[in-house]
Design an enzyme around this catalytic site. Sequence first.
Site, PDB file in Angstrom:
ATOM      1  CE1 TYR A 113      -3.133  -3.309   1.086  1.00 51.46           C
ATOM      2  CE2 TYR A 113      -3.700  -1.782  -0.348  1.00 51.46           C
ATOM      3  CZ  TYR A 113      -3.924  -2.842   0.439  1.00 51.46           C
ATOM      4  OH  TYR A 113      -5.097  -3.710  -0.223  1.00 51.46           O
TER       5      TYR A 113
ATOM      6  CG  HIS B  40     -13.837  -1.964  -2.049  1.00 51.13           C
ATOM      7  ND1 HIS B  40     -13.655  -2.418  -2.691  1.00 51.13           N
ATOM      8  CD2 HIS B  40     -15.259  -2.658  -1.379  1.00 51.13           C
ATOM      9  CE1 HIS B  40     -14.930  -3.747  -3.660  1.00 51.13           C
ATOM     10  NE2 HIS B  40     -15.371  -2.974  -2.658  1.00 51.13           N
TER      11      HIS B  40
ATOM     12  CB  CYS C 207      -6.025   3.134  15.321  1.00 56.66           C
ATOM     13  SG  CYS C 207      -4.744   2.204  17.158  1.00 56.66           S
TER      14      CYS C 207
ATOM     15  CB  CYS D  47      -2.851   4.311  17.468  1.00 58.14           C
ATOM     16  SG  CYS D  47      -3.811   5.754  17.500  1.00 58.14           S
TER      17      CYS D  47
ATOM     18  N   GLY E  66     -16.956   1.313 -15.897  1.00 61.29           N
ATOM     19  CA  GLY E  66     -15.611   0.204 -14.979  1.00 61.29           C
ATOM     20  C   GLY E  66     -14.600  -0.928 -14.483  1.00 61.29           C
ATOM     21  CB  THR E  67     -16.333  -2.764 -11.943  1.00 62.82           C
ATOM     22  OG1 THR E  67     -16.245  -3.491 -10.967  1.00 62.82           O
ATOM     23  CG2 THR E  67     -18.045  -2.436 -12.474  1.00 62.82           C
ATOM     24  CB  SER E  68     -13.276  -6.823 -13.831  1.00 59.45           C
ATOM     25  OG  SER E  68     -14.121  -6.930 -12.698  1.00 59.45           O
TER      26      SER E  68
ATOM     27  CG  LEU F 144     -11.657  -1.014 -22.470  1.00 57.01           C
ATOM     28  CD1 LEU F 144     -11.913   0.511 -23.584  1.00 57.01           C
ATOM     29  CD2 LEU F 144      -9.628  -1.279 -22.502  1.00 57.01           C
TER      30      LEU F 144
ATOM     31  CB  ALA G 208     -13.442   5.655 -18.632  1.00 57.93           C
TER      32      ALA G 208
HETATM   33  C1  BV8 Z   1     -17.469  -8.832   1.941  1.00 58.59           C
HETATM   34  C2  BV8 Z   1      -9.324  -3.837  -2.217  1.00 58.59           C
HETATM   35  C3  BV8 Z   1     -19.180 -10.361   3.611  1.00 58.59           C
HETATM   36  C4  BV8 Z   1      -8.465  -2.852  -1.984  1.00 58.59           C
HETATM   37  C5  BV8 Z   1     -10.566  -4.824  -2.774  1.00 58.59           C
HETATM   38  C6  BV8 Z   1     -19.882 -13.825  -3.207  1.00 58.59           C
HETATM   39  C7  BV8 Z   1     -19.569 -14.358  -4.052  1.00 58.59           C
HETATM   40  C8  BV8 Z   1     -18.394 -14.952  -4.222  1.00 58.59           C
HETATM   41  C9  BV8 Z   1     -17.637 -14.151  -3.098  1.00 58.59           C
HETATM   42  C10 BV8 Z   1     -17.787 -13.344  -2.174  1.00 58.59           C
HETATM   43  C11 BV8 Z   1     -19.220 -13.095  -2.111  1.00 58.59           C
HETATM   44  N1  BV8 Z   1     -19.079 -12.519  -1.576  1.00 58.59           N
HETATM   45  C12 BV8 Z   1     -18.730 -12.228  -0.493  1.00 58.59           C
HETATM   46  C13 BV8 Z   1     -17.231 -12.256  -1.457  1.00 58.59           C
HETATM   47  C14 BV8 Z   1     -15.599 -13.249  -0.771  1.00 58.59           C
HETATM   48  C15 BV8 Z   1     -15.703 -11.633  -1.841  1.00 58.59           C
HETATM   49  C16 BV8 Z   1     -15.314 -11.543  -3.020  1.00 58.59           C
HETATM   50  O1  BV8 Z   1     -16.147 -11.089  -3.858  1.00 58.59           O
HETATM   51  N2  BV8 Z   1     -13.974 -12.193  -3.546  1.00 58.59           N
HETATM   52  C17 BV8 Z   1     -14.178 -12.172  -5.417  1.00 58.59           C
HETATM   53  C18 BV8 Z   1     -12.695 -12.530  -5.614  1.00 58.59           C
HETATM   54  C19 BV8 Z   1     -15.250 -13.896  -5.751  1.00 58.59           C
HETATM   55  N3  BV8 Z   1     -15.588 -10.069  -1.907  1.00 58.59           N
HETATM   56  C20 BV8 Z   1     -15.169  -9.893  -0.524  1.00 58.59           C
HETATM   57  O2  BV8 Z   1     -14.517 -10.240   0.501  1.00 58.59           O
HETATM   58  C21 BV8 Z   1     -15.680  -8.101   0.057  1.00 58.59           C
HETATM   59  N4  BV8 Z   1     -16.680  -8.089   1.484  1.00 58.59           N
HETATM   60  O3  BV8 Z   1     -17.932  -9.639   0.880  1.00 58.59           O
HETATM   61  O4  BV8 Z   1     -17.413  -9.112   3.231  1.00 58.59           O
HETATM   62  C22 BV8 Z   1     -18.819  -9.726   4.887  1.00 58.59           C
HETATM   63  C23 BV8 Z   1     -20.111 -10.243   5.781  1.00 58.59           C
HETATM   64  C24 BV8 Z   1     -20.710 -10.136   7.023  1.00 58.59           C
HETATM   65  C25 BV8 Z   1     -19.262  -8.999   8.053  1.00 58.59           C
HETATM   66  C26 BV8 Z   1     -18.084  -9.287   7.701  1.00 58.59           C
HETATM   67  C27 BV8 Z   1     -17.739  -9.426   6.112  1.00 58.59           C
HETATM   68  C28 BV8 Z   1     -14.828  -7.849   0.351  1.00 58.59           C
HETATM   69  C29 BV8 Z   1     -14.637  -6.469  -1.065  1.00 58.59           C
HETATM   70  C30 BV8 Z   1     -13.554  -5.775  -0.937  1.00 58.59           C
HETATM   71  C31 BV8 Z   1     -11.740  -6.398  -1.316  1.00 58.59           C
HETATM   72  N5  BV8 Z   1     -11.642  -5.556  -1.534  1.00 58.59           N
HETATM   73  N6  BV8 Z   1      -9.801  -3.977  -3.019  1.00 58.59           N
HETATM   74  C32 BV8 Z   1      -7.569  -1.793  -2.324  1.00 58.59           C
HETATM   75  O5  BV8 Z   1      -6.434  -2.717  -2.596  1.00 58.59           O
HETATM   76  O6  BV8 Z   1      -7.784  -1.243  -3.417  1.00 58.59           O
HETATM   77  S1  BV8 Z   1     -11.766  -5.367  -4.335  1.00 58.59           S
HETATM   78  C33 BV8 Z   1     -10.777  -4.594  -5.569  1.00 58.59           C
HETATM   79  O7  BV8 Z   1     -10.931  -5.319  -6.619  1.00 58.59           O
HETATM   80  C34 BV8 Z   1     -10.661  -3.599  -5.653  1.00 58.59           C
HETATM   81  O8  BV8 Z   1     -11.391  -2.580  -4.744  1.00 58.59           O
HETATM   82  C35 BV8 Z   1     -12.058  -3.138  -6.504  1.00 58.59           C
HETATM   83  O9  BV8 Z   1     -11.794  -1.911  -7.313  1.00 58.59           O
HETATM   84  C36 BV8 Z   1     -12.343  -3.968  -6.786  1.00 58.59           C
HETATM   85  C37 BV8 Z   1     -13.172  -4.851  -7.770  1.00 58.59           C
HETATM   86  O10 BV8 Z   1     -12.278  -4.716  -8.741  1.00 58.59           O
HETATM   87  P1  BV8 Z   1     -12.847  -3.228 -10.011  1.00 58.59           P
HETATM   88  O11 BV8 Z   1     -12.855  -2.221 -10.364  1.00 58.59           O
HETATM   89  O12 BV8 Z   1     -13.494  -4.024 -11.025  1.00 58.59           O
HETATM   90  O13 BV8 Z   1     -11.243  -4.262 -10.800  1.00 58.59           O
HETATM   91  P2  BV8 Z   1     -11.051  -4.987 -12.434  1.00 58.59           P
HETATM   92  O14 BV8 Z   1      -9.719  -4.609 -12.457  1.00 58.59           O
HETATM   93  O15 BV8 Z   1     -11.395  -6.492 -11.519  1.00 58.59           O
HETATM   94  O16 BV8 Z   1     -12.118  -4.500 -13.796  1.00 58.59           O
HETATM   95  C38 BV8 Z   1     -11.365  -2.808 -14.303  1.00 58.59           C
HETATM   96  C39 BV8 Z   1     -12.274  -2.795 -15.168  1.00 58.59           C
HETATM   97  O17 BV8 Z   1     -12.274  -1.974 -16.101  1.00 58.59           O
HETATM   98  C40 BV8 Z   1     -12.630  -4.074 -16.569  1.00 58.59           C
HETATM   99  O18 BV8 Z   1     -13.737  -4.640 -16.351  1.00 58.59           O
HETATM  100  C41 BV8 Z   1     -11.391  -3.536 -17.870  1.00 58.59           C
HETATM  101  O19 BV8 Z   1     -12.674  -4.443 -18.837  1.00 58.59           O
HETATM  102  C42 BV8 Z   1     -12.558  -1.822 -17.379  1.00 58.59           C
HETATM  103  N7  BV8 Z   1     -11.054  -0.831 -17.950  1.00 58.59           N
HETATM  104  C43 BV8 Z   1      -9.924  -1.266 -18.230  1.00 58.59           C
HETATM  105  N8  BV8 Z   1      -9.634   0.507 -18.531  1.00 58.59           N
HETATM  106  C44 BV8 Z   1     -10.853   1.167 -18.781  1.00 58.59           C
HETATM  107  C45 BV8 Z   1     -11.843  -0.039 -17.888  1.00 58.59           C
HETATM  108  N9  BV8 Z   1     -12.866   0.843 -18.306  1.00 58.59           N
HETATM  109  C46 BV8 Z   1     -13.245   1.568 -19.135  1.00 58.59           C
HETATM  110  N10 BV8 Z   1     -12.244   2.510 -19.938  1.00 58.59           N
HETATM  111  C47 BV8 Z   1     -10.914   2.299 -19.093  1.00 58.59           C
HETATM  112  N11 BV8 Z   1      -9.634   2.609 -19.647  1.00 58.59           N
END
Ligand code: BV8
Length: 239
Positions: A56, A111, A119, A138, A178-180, A206, A223
């Site tokens: 980070y 997020h 802390c 802290c 802009g999210t996958s 995209l 975007a």
């Molecule tokens: C939770 C940290 C529950 C910060 C991140 C149900 C089913 C399956 C799994 C789960 C579920 N429920 C929960 C889960 C588990 C998990 C999850 O979803 N896992 C996935 C991988 C299967 N979820 C969690 O753990 C979440 N917590 O559910 O808690 C709970 C309940 C009760 C009590 C306690 C807990 C927490 C999720 C957050 C995790 N932290 N990041 C950091 O380091 O940044 S997630 C990480 O992915 C980032 O935050 C990011 O924002 C996020 C999503 O990714 P995207 O933003 O979509 O980015 P990505 O690269 O994937 O896609 C980019 C897109 O842009 C692409 O489509 C591309 O084509 C496009 N693009 C590229 N260039 C351009 C463009 N578009 C336009 N213009 C361009 N130029």
Amino acid sequence: MANTGPIVILTGAGISRESGLHTFRDSDGIWAQHRIEDVATPEAFARNPRAVHTFYNTRRRQLVTGNIRPNAAHEALARLERAWPEPVLLVTQNIDDLHEKAGSRALIHMHGELRKARCAHCGHVQVEDGDLGVEQPCPVCTRTGGMRPHVVWFGEMPLGMDEIAEAIDRCTLFVSIGTSGNVYPAAGFVQEARYRARAHTVELNLEPSAGESLFAEKIYGPATQVVPAFVERLLTQRL
Ligand code: BV8
């Protein structure tokens, strides 16, 4: 039907790509360089806090010192919020500060935020532009070892979920940009908007996301091209 109701917008890493920040799942993305299990879970932080801080600190330094600026897509969303007659809530998965820099105000970082630290012992949150470390005490509870990025890791509860759910239930337009569509609960918002709020749902990306079939309307392209055009259309034709 002229659409002039409340709008909810969800953004992901793709909206910041043309500002020079990497996405996560593209071939040159962050998860191609690092394993989620090593840097973005509470277990990783407990096991090896130095590695998580380095991950980070590197991203924070790039954001703070790398001349990273909002792009035309961020600016178009700020313009929409100012010009739209009803509330526009911007929910971002991104931890960068480009939406704020572009002028967006009604904004939820579900997020967390890279330029903030928290802390783990007492919950104190502060603005943080420098490097974080395990030795850092802290300023409130004075304990060390607990200062962490104010970021939501996998397995942790995203922020603002009640406010987001209320806004989605009231919206007449839900726009995903802009999210996958891989990460929940964010990836499930479109279903709530479509089936509970009966909102019009639009994906701007995209390329088709994992949730592509859930959207009533899809617009693909960079975007900085598709978002300003969409906002212009909204403001002139009340789509
Ligand atoms: C939770 C940290 C529950 C910060 C991140 C149900 C089913 C399956 C799994 C789960 C579920 N429920 C929960 C889960 C588990 C998990 C999850 O979803 N896992 C996935 C991988 C299967 N979820 C969690 O753990 C979440 N917590 O559910 O808690 C709970 C309940 C009760 C009590 C306690 C807990 C927490 C999720 C957050 C995790 N932290 N990041 C950091 O380091 O940044 S997630 C990480 O992915 C980032 O935050 C990011 O924002 C996020 C999503 O990714 P995207 O933003 O979509 O980015 P990505 O690269 O994937 O896609 C980019 C897109 O842009 C692409 O489509 C591309 O084509 C496009 N693009 C590229 N260039 C351009 C463009 N578009 C336009 N213009 C361009 N130029």
